[in-house]
Design an enzyme around this catalytic site. Structure first.
Site, mmCIF file in Angstrom:
data_model
loop_
_atom_site.group_PDB
_atom_site.id
_atom_site.type_symbol
_atom_site.label_atom_id
_atom_site.label_comp_id
_atom_site.label_asym_id
_atom_site.label_seq_id
_atom_site.Cartn_x
_atom_site.Cartn_y
_atom_site.Cartn_z
ATOM 1 N N ASP A 88 -10.182 3.179 3.157
ATOM 2 C CA ASP A 88 -10.800 4.465 2.885
ATOM 3 C C ASP A 88 -12.306 4.271 2.969
ATOM 4 O O ASP A 88 -12.802 3.158 3.100
ATOM 5 C CB ASP A 88 -10.384 5.026 1.515
ATOM 6 C CG ASP A 88 -10.968 4.226 0.355
ATOM 7 O OD1 ASP A 88 -11.399 3.083 0.596
ATOM 8 O OD2 ASP A 88 -10.985 4.736 -0.776
ATOM 9 N N ASP A 110 -7.932 -2.907 3.183
ATOM 10 C CA ASP A 110 -9.231 -2.935 2.524
ATOM 11 C C ASP A 110 -8.966 -3.140 1.026
ATOM 12 O O ASP A 110 -7.841 -2.968 0.546
ATOM 13 C CB ASP A 110 -9.960 -1.617 2.778
ATOM 14 C CG ASP A 110 -11.288 -1.553 2.049
ATOM 15 O OD1 ASP A 110 -12.059 -2.521 2.156
ATOM 16 O OD2 ASP A 110 -11.534 -0.552 1.348
ATOM 17 N N ASP A 124 -14.692 2.029 6.583
ATOM 18 C CA ASP A 124 -13.409 1.723 7.192
ATOM 19 C C ASP A 124 -13.122 2.574 8.423
ATOM 20 O O ASP A 124 -12.148 2.313 9.134
ATOM 21 C CB ASP A 124 -12.277 1.933 6.179
ATOM 22 C CG ASP A 124 -12.344 0.929 5.035
ATOM 23 O OD1 ASP A 124 -12.657 -0.235 5.304
ATOM 24 O OD2 ASP A 124 -12.102 1.325 3.885
#
Length: 659
Positions: free
Chosen positions: A534, A338, A538
């Site tokens: 995070d 991410d 996610d």
């Protein structure tokens, strides 16, 4: 002084908190907890102790009956589970152990049977203990989910309504720092929302009247009104919870490391034991061979190494929730990241100062930043802290403020050191100054405009930068065999492509919803796949990946509970360190397994001649177990690495591509 946001609470549509930990347990309570968690191990120890005491008292018949009866019960109970596993096509290491127990009971070697039982149940308990407390997959998400909404009733009176009773069309009020309870339409003129947990965008999102608000977003410092557009069950946050559940349930099981060696080892042991019985004509010889052939190295070696590996990881701020994750880390082929809060810091910083002609040039960069930071002391906007931090980093002192007025979500007007200052959005600064010019920004940037004494002075351009050790971390992953990398984010494509190019990531997929992330990870061919992220957005993809790694240092508990690995420090290099620990742990476990198998083969060969009685064989097997345990404990050491050190040459990354 600058106003601070109150912490969210569980009521009124804001996040709840996890239960506080209870008081420390006494030794007696810990012992009782162990007995309740591992009853068979506890009972086996008790029976073995009672057997030794009875032998000292000369009660051999009672000892024989007690030990043989207990061993028989264990064989019957374990056989049922073994048969179910065989029917499902899973051949484990239980068969050889149960045959060793049964054969020793049959020939009267009850002490040897008890030792084998202790090793069988103790090895499984070690493996279970190493997994820690990973049973609460969804607790954090459920605790954080909004429970109540403030619904406007007759006469605009607010009623705290259970979230499940909110219907489309209801008018709701969301107070400062609360979660938006359901998806809906904004009725207030404007709103500043933190959607980072849903979309990954670290910069605040501004919404105007009529725009859609997503449940799970955190409201800013001003209360807002909204009209519900969906029920709680059909809103974004609930869909994320459902995705986590679905992904967790669909994750394929991984075969235990030791089970892969069960079939050949079992067949070889049975062949040697049968040969010894055939050549000697004594059934006792069969039991003697099986006792030293008991797969204690297989039962003990991997759990001890994995327990050592997880312990080493924990000392380095990496929580590995289960032992099978270590195997997946060791074999990882693809790492997916991410962006916000993972590869980037997640907190905007000053990128540059754009000085406008005239007033801006007269003041200069440093004065503009100093005036803006001084005014921002009285702003509740999320970027205010970043502006103040930038001034402190430049060693600029904050000026005295004679007066300050905040226009919620738009900016602040202040008189600083005798000069009138306006800091905030373009609309506010344009309306209160002359000579305004819109600052051109690139992907991932946001402009904070500044006017001084009624004239436009310039803009502070903010961005969310790449972590300084991100490049070294990706190089380390490639040196560890993780050749494929991908950036997966809900942010805009231009921003994502820029970050991927800086970090050296091969593929980019941007503007993703949680469902898109899950589908993308599921479609990756090069497996196992690590997913690092995070935030609430996610959580589903972390649960769906072969190994989900959560950057949990900033309290992203929803992601942490869904992940297999939680990095407790705000350090992305720990991802590479987790992979290194996984590789070393599995290597140590394999050495332990092969060492144990080799020593067992030597003992079996000797036992075939009849020189090793069953009890003596069980004790010798304990020495083999000790050797495998000591070797397994080597996983407590090594796999240490710091960014920028000891990097092997890695092939250059491919240019970032979409898809």
């Amino acid at each position: 002084m600058r106003r601070q946001a109150a912490p969210p609470t569980a009521t009124g549509g804001s996040p709840g908190s996890l239960d506080a930990e209870g008081p420390a347990k006494s030794p007696v309570e810990k012992a009782w907890a162990f007995v309740r968690r591992y009853p068979v191990v506890a009972v086996t120890c008790l029976v073995l102790l009672a057997t030794l005491v009875l032998l000292q008292l000369g009660l051999e018949l009672q000892v024989r009956v007690l030990a043989s009866a207990y061993a028989a019960v264990i064989v019957v109970v374990r056989s049922a589970g073994m048969v179910r596993s065989l029917r499902e096509g899973r051949w484990g290491i239980d068969l050889l152990a149960l045959m060793a127990i049964g054969s020793t009971v049959a020939v009267g070697e009850y002490l040897a049977a008890l030792v084998v039982i202790l090793m069988l149940t103790g090895g499984e308990s070690l493996e279970n203990f190493a997994q820690g407390c990973a049973a609460r997959e969804l607790r954090s998400l459920l605790d954080r989910a909004p429970r109540f909404a403030h619904r406007e009733g007759a006469g605009a009176v607010l009623e705290d309504t259970p979230i499940g009773e909110v219907a489309p069309g209801d008018v709701l009020v969301v107070r400062p720092s609360e979660l938006v309870p359901v998806d809906g339409e904004l009725l207030s003129d404007s709103a500043s929302l933190d959607e980072s947990s849903l979309t990954g965008e670290s910069l605040p999102v501004e919404r105007s009247r009529g725009q859609l608000l997503l449940s799970g977003s955190v409201n800013g410092e001003a209360a807002i009104r909204m009209r519900a557009a969906a029920t709680a069950a059909d809103s974004q946050y609930s869909r994320i919870i459902a995705l986590v559940e679905e992904a967790s349930n669909s994750r394929a099981p991984v075969v235990r490391l030791a089970d892969r060696y069960a079939v050949p080892f079992t067949l070889l042991a049975l062949a040697m034991a049968g040969t010894a019985w055939f050549l000697s004509g004594e059934p006792l010889r069969f039991a003697q061979v099986l006792v030293v052939a008991t797969p204690c190295p297989l039962l003990i070696a991997a759990p001890v190494a994995f327990l050592a590996g997880t312990s080493q990881a924990a000392h380095k701020g990496i929580i590995i929730k289960n032992t099978r994750t270590l195997e997946q880390l060791a074999k990882a082929q693809t790492a997916v990241f991410d962006k916000t809060g993972t590869l980037t810091s997640g907190r905007p910083v000053l990128d540059e100062i754009r000085v406008a002609p005239g007033q801006g040039e007269a003041l200069g960069n440093q004065r503009i930043l100093q005036l803006a930071a001084s005014a921002e002391q009285y702003s509740s906007h999320v970027l205010a802290a970043s502006v103040i931090d930038a001034a402190k980093a430049a060693n600029l002192s904050l000026l005295p403020v004679q007066q300050a007025t905040e226009s919620a979500t738009h900016g602040v007007e202040a008189v600083c050191d005798g000069q009138g200052v306006v800091v905030g959005k373009a609309a506010l600064v344009r309306s209160l100054s002359t000579g305004f010019r819109e600052a051109a920004v690139h992907g991932g940037q946001l402009a904070v405009h500044v006017a001084v004494d009624g004239q436009y002075a310039g803009a502070l351009v903010m961005k969310d930068p790449l972590r300084r050790n991100a490049v070294d971390t990706l190089a380390r992953l490639r040196s560890l065999g993780v050749r494929n990398t991908m950036l997966l984010t809900g942010d805009a494509h231009a921003t994502a492509a820029h970050i991927a190019e800086e970090a050296g990531i091969g593929r980019v997929q941007a503007e993703c919803l949680p469902e898109d992330k899950v589908n993308t990870v599921a479609a990756i061919q090069e497996r196992p796949v690590l997913m690092v992220g995070d935030g609430v957005n996610d959580a589903p993809v972390l649960a769906a990946a072969d190994v989900g790694i959560a950057m949990g240092a900033k309290g992203a508990t929803a992601a942490s509970e869904s992940a297999d690995v939680v990095v407790m420090l705000d350090d992305v290099s720990k991802v590479a360190q987790a992979v290194a620990i996984g590789k070393r742990t599995v290597a140590v476990a394999l050495v332990s397994i092969w060492t144990g198998i080799g020593l067992s083969l030597v003992l079996m060969a000797i036992a075939m001649t009849g020189f090793i009685p069953a009890v003596a064989g069980a004790l010798l097997q304990e020495l083999v177990d000790l050797a495998t345990i000591l070797n397994g404990l080597r996983a407590l050491h090594g796999a240490d690495w710091k960014p920028g050190t000891d990097l092997k040459p890695a092939p250059p990354p491919r240019p970032a591509t979409s898809g």
